[in-house]
Design a protein around this motif. Sequence first.
Motif, PDB file in Angstrom:
ATOM      1  N   UNK A  11       1.339  -1.613 -28.282  1.00 54.63           N
ATOM      2  CA  UNK A  11       0.728  -0.472 -28.977  1.00 54.63           C
ATOM      3  C   UNK A  11       0.745  -0.703 -30.488  1.00 54.63           C
ATOM      4  N   UNK A  12       1.859  -1.220 -31.003  1.00 51.43           N
ATOM      5  CA  UNK A  12       1.934  -1.506 -32.445  1.00 51.43           C
ATOM      6  C   UNK A  12       0.936  -2.588 -32.845  1.00 51.43           C
ATOM      7  N   UNK A  13       0.796  -3.611 -32.014  1.00 55.59           N
ATOM      8  CA  UNK A  13      -0.145  -4.682 -32.321  1.00 55.59           C
ATOM      9  C   UNK A  13      -1.591  -4.217 -32.325  1.00 55.59           C
ATOM     10  N   UNK A  14      -1.957  -3.413 -31.334  1.00 54.77           N
ATOM     11  CA  UNK A  14      -3.326  -2.891 -31.283  1.00 54.77           C
ATOM     12  C   UNK A  14      -3.581  -1.954 -32.453  1.00 54.77           C
ATOM     13  N   UNK A  15      -2.618  -1.114 -32.782  1.00 54.62           N
ATOM     14  CA  UNK A  15      -2.771  -0.199 -33.918  1.00 54.62           C
ATOM     15  C   UNK A  15      -2.947  -0.964 -35.222  1.00 54.62           C
ATOM     16  N   UNK A  16      -2.150  -1.998 -35.417  1.00 55.79           N
ATOM     17  CA  UNK A  16      -2.269  -2.809 -36.625  1.00 55.79           C
ATOM     18  C   UNK A  16      -3.622  -3.519 -36.671  1.00 55.79           C
ATOM     19  N   UNK A  17      -4.056  -4.055 -35.552  1.00 55.55           N
ATOM     20  CA  UNK A  17      -5.341  -4.753 -35.508  1.00 55.55           C
ATOM     21  C   UNK A  17      -6.523  -3.832 -35.806  1.00 55.55           C
ATOM     22  N   UNK A  18      -6.535  -2.649 -35.212  1.00 50.98           N
ATOM     23  CA  UNK A  18      -7.622  -1.699 -35.455  1.00 50.98           C
ATOM     24  C   UNK A  18      -7.599  -1.220 -36.906  1.00 50.98           C
ATOM     25  N   UNK A  19      -6.396  -1.009 -37.444  1.00 53.74           N
ATOM     26  CA  UNK A  19      -6.290  -0.593 -38.844  1.00 53.74           C
ATOM     27  C   UNK A  19      -6.842  -1.662 -39.769  1.00 53.74           C
ATOM     28  N   UNK A  20      -6.467  -2.912 -39.545  1.00 56.08           N
ATOM     29  CA  UNK A  20      -6.981  -4.001 -40.378  1.00 56.08           C
ATOM     30  C   UNK A  20      -8.494  -4.157 -40.236  1.00 56.08           C
ATOM     31  N   UNK A  21      -8.987  -4.029 -39.015  1.00 59.97           N
ATOM     32  CA  UNK A  21     -10.430  -4.119 -38.789  1.00 59.97           C
ATOM     33  C   UNK A  21     -11.175  -3.017 -39.549  1.00 59.97           C
ATOM     34  N   UNK A  22     -10.651  -1.812 -39.504  1.00 55.53           N
ATOM     35  CA  UNK A  22     -11.299  -0.696 -40.194  1.00 55.53           C
ATOM     36  C   UNK A  22     -11.274  -0.890 -41.704  1.00 55.53           C
TER      37      UNK A  22
END
Length: 78
Positions: A11-22
């Motif tokens: 969950x932390x990895x997906x959240x970080x990835x989506x945040x960076x993508x945005x």
Amino acid sequence: MDIQWATLAGVCGVSLGITLLTVVLFSLGIATWPRGDSGGDGGGGARGAHRTATAAAVLCFGACLAVAVYGLTLIIGG
């Protein structure tokens, strides 16, 4: 109470990835937007480049909006 560390890390990895993508998409939109201005003395070829730059910026902002709306639907639930 048992913590499932693998799930928490996922969950932390997906959240970080989506945040960076945005953030990257929004930054690209901000960087591309001024290139879409038609304030210069461009000929016919430059007009097409301006439209392409504006379309790319709008696409980046639209993707950011889609991510935000999807996140809100996950939080609010529908």
